[in-house]
Structure formats: C-alpha cells, structure tokens
Write a protein that holds these residues in place. Structure first.
Motif, PDB file in Angstrom:
ATOM      1  N   ALA A 157     125.062  11.234 -32.416  1.00 55.73           N
ATOM      2  CA  ALA A 157     125.249  12.187 -33.275  1.00 55.73           C
ATOM      3  C   ALA A 157     126.094  11.854 -34.350  1.00 55.73           C
ATOM      4  O   ALA A 157     126.035  12.108 -35.565  1.00 55.73           O
ATOM      5  CB  ALA A 157     126.081  13.731 -32.497  1.00 55.73           C
ATOM      6  N   ARG A 158     127.093  10.980 -34.071  1.00 49.19           N
ATOM      7  CA  ARG A 158     128.195  10.360 -35.356  1.00 49.19           C
ATOM      8  C   ARG A 158     127.207   9.354 -36.022  1.00 49.19           C
ATOM      9  O   ARG A 158     127.267   9.580 -37.372  1.00 49.19           O
ATOM     10  CB  ARG A 158     129.431   9.688 -34.653  1.00 49.19           C
ATOM     11  N   ALA A 159     126.428   8.456 -35.296  1.00 52.16           N
ATOM     12  CA  ALA A 159     125.634   7.675 -36.245  1.00 52.16           C
ATOM     13  C   ALA A 159     124.690   8.590 -37.061  1.00 52.16           C
ATOM     14  O   ALA A 159     124.330   8.086 -38.299  1.00 52.16           O
ATOM     15  CB  ALA A 159     124.886   6.684 -35.376  1.00 52.16           C
ATOM     16  N   LEU A 160     124.092   9.521 -36.643  1.00 52.70           N
ATOM     17  CA  LEU A 160     122.946  10.169 -37.194  1.00 52.70           C
ATOM     18  C   LEU A 160     123.770  11.228 -38.314  1.00 52.70           C
ATOM     19  O   LEU A 160     122.891  11.886 -38.895  1.00 52.70           O
ATOM     20  CB  LEU A 160     122.071  10.894 -36.399  1.00 52.70           C
ATOM     21  N   GLY A 161     124.678  11.556 -38.140  1.00 54.12           N
ATOM     22  CA  GLY A 161     125.205  12.643 -38.804  1.00 54.12           C
ATOM     23  C   GLY A 161     124.965  14.018 -38.512  1.00 54.12           C
ATOM     24  O   GLY A 161     124.920  14.811 -39.400  1.00 54.12           O
ATOM     25  N   VAL A 162     124.670  14.153 -37.364  1.00 55.99           N
ATOM     26  CA  VAL A 162     124.247  15.675 -37.034  1.00 55.99           C
ATOM     27  C   VAL A 162     124.955  16.051 -35.747  1.00 55.99           C
ATOM     28  O   VAL A 162     125.590  15.268 -34.854  1.00 55.99           O
ATOM     29  CB  VAL A 162     122.643  15.606 -36.582  1.00 55.99           C
ATOM     30  N   PRO A 163     125.026  17.362 -35.325  1.00 50.64           N
ATOM     31  CA  PRO A 163     125.735  17.767 -34.148  1.00 50.64           C
ATOM     32  C   PRO A 163     125.218  17.362 -32.719  1.00 50.64           C
ATOM     33  O   PRO A 163     123.894  16.917 -32.702  1.00 50.64           O
ATOM     34  CB  PRO A 163     125.632  19.234 -34.189  1.00 50.64           C
ATOM     35  N   ALA A 164     125.816  17.178 -31.718  1.00 51.14           N
ATOM     36  CA  ALA A 164     125.347  16.667 -30.392  1.00 51.14           C
ATOM     37  C   ALA A 164     124.168  17.168 -30.094  1.00 51.14           C
ATOM     38  O   ALA A 164     123.069  16.972 -29.344  1.00 51.14           O
ATOM     39  CB  ALA A 164     126.433  16.778 -29.471  1.00 51.14           C
ATOM     40  N   GLY A 165     124.266  18.674 -29.971  1.00 53.39           N
ATOM     41  CA  GLY A 165     123.176  19.366 -29.498  1.00 53.39           C
ATOM     42  C   GLY A 165     121.716  19.145 -30.262  1.00 53.39           C
ATOM     43  O   GLY A 165     120.684  19.426 -29.825  1.00 53.39           O
ATOM     44  N   THR A 166     122.026  18.894 -31.704  1.00 51.44           N
ATOM     45  CA  THR A 166     120.693  18.577 -32.358  1.00 51.44           C
ATOM     46  C   THR A 166     120.052  17.252 -31.769  1.00 51.44           C
ATOM     47  O   THR A 166     118.911  17.208 -31.812  1.00 51.44           O
ATOM     48  CB  THR A 166     120.967  18.376 -33.971  1.00 51.44           C
ATOM     49  N   VAL A 167     120.863  16.112 -31.317  1.00 54.75           N
ATOM     50  CA  VAL A 167     120.506  15.007 -30.923  1.00 54.75           C
ATOM     51  C   VAL A 167     119.707  15.225 -29.653  1.00 54.75           C
ATOM     52  O   VAL A 167     118.674  14.754 -29.382  1.00 54.75           O
ATOM     53  CB  VAL A 167     121.624  14.078 -30.516  1.00 54.75           C
TER      54      VAL A 167
END
Length: 167
Positions: A135-145
């Motif tokens: 999530a941090r690497a992709l810049g999105v929330p964990a739920g989105t991952v």
C-alpha cells in the motif's frame, strides 16, 4: 479435405498475434511464426466443435509444438556450446525449458491484467511485500491493495484458463 482458405485466414487474423507473442518467449521470432502457422492449420483441421474452446485449444497446440521442437532439437547434435545457468536451455532433462515456458505463459497472462491489478499482484505475491508495504509503495490504502489482489487473481485464473493452462 479441401482447405477453406477463408476459414484459415480468419483463424490467423483473429489469433495469430497473441499466439506469436506467446511462442516468441520460448523460441525466436522466425520459429514462432512457423509454429503459429502450423498450429493454425492443425487447429483448423482438428478443432473442437464451436468456438468456445478454440482459444485454449490454440494455446495448447502452440505449446505442444514448442515442446516438440525443443525435444527434436535435443536429439540433434549441438552446433554451439550450451548456454550457462543464467542464459537458458542448458539444464538436463529440459527442466530449464519447462521453467522458461511456464514463465512465458505467466508473463502473457499477467500482461492481460489491468496495470493497477498487475502492480498489486506483483508487489504482494512476487516481491513478497506485506499488504501494508505494498500500500505504501503503490500509494493506495491497504484495503485497495487487498481488493486489487483479489480481482487480479480472479482475472489471472481466467486468463490462464483461456490459454489452456490446466490447474
């Protein structure tokens, strides 16, 4: 059986580009084209009824032709030194070839995913990042991952099924 040139041309037009990409990962461009042409002719002659199972049948035929070509090449005397462990086909028993073919199939299936789904799947399942790290690497929330990984795996299974890969 007289050859219906229109039917063969339609098969080639509809499927050749994808089959060529698939084959090119395991053999060179020239060999890939020959394999695709042979597969189109074989499938035209022996295809299952209906078009529903045609694409997987085409991929299986191309894969079988690649394996046949590799086995035949193994019986011929080598004219060049085998590649080293980093380079390719040198392992005994065809293990490196099977690994290469599996990788080509997976790369083709991954290419069919959306970029967002592919990035999430690669981060979590190939780079072995935790969901929080991805999530941090992709810049999105964990739920989105998590959601992207779920739908990416579903799409990946569908792509592999379409390519005729058996589970």
């Amino acid at each position: 059986m007289p050859m219906d040139e229109d039917a063969v041309a339609a098969l080639y037009r509809d499927h050749a580009a994808a089959l060529r990409r698939f084959a090119r990962g395991a053999v060179g461009s020239e060999e890939a084209e020959e394999i695709v042409q042979e597969a189109i002719i074989r499938v035209w002659r022996h295809a299952p009824d209906g078009t529903q199972g045609l694409r997987p049948y085409l991929y299986r035929t191309v894969r079988n032709l690649i394996v046949d070509q590799h086995r035949l090449a193994g019986r011929r005397p080598r004219t060049v030194a085998p590649l080293d462990d980093e380079g390719g086909f040198a392992a005994a028993g065809g293990e490196r070839f099977d690994e290469l073919l599996d990788r080509v199939v997976m790369e083709e299936a991954l290419a069919r995913l959306t970029p967002d789904h592919r990035q999430a799947l690669v981060a979590v399942h190939y780079r072995r990042l935790s969901v929080a790290e991805a999530a941090r690497a992709l810049g999105v929330p964990a739920g989105t991952v998590k959601s992207r990984c779920f739908y990416a795996l579903k799409a990946l299974r569908a792509a592999l099924d379409e390519m005729g890969v058996e589970r």
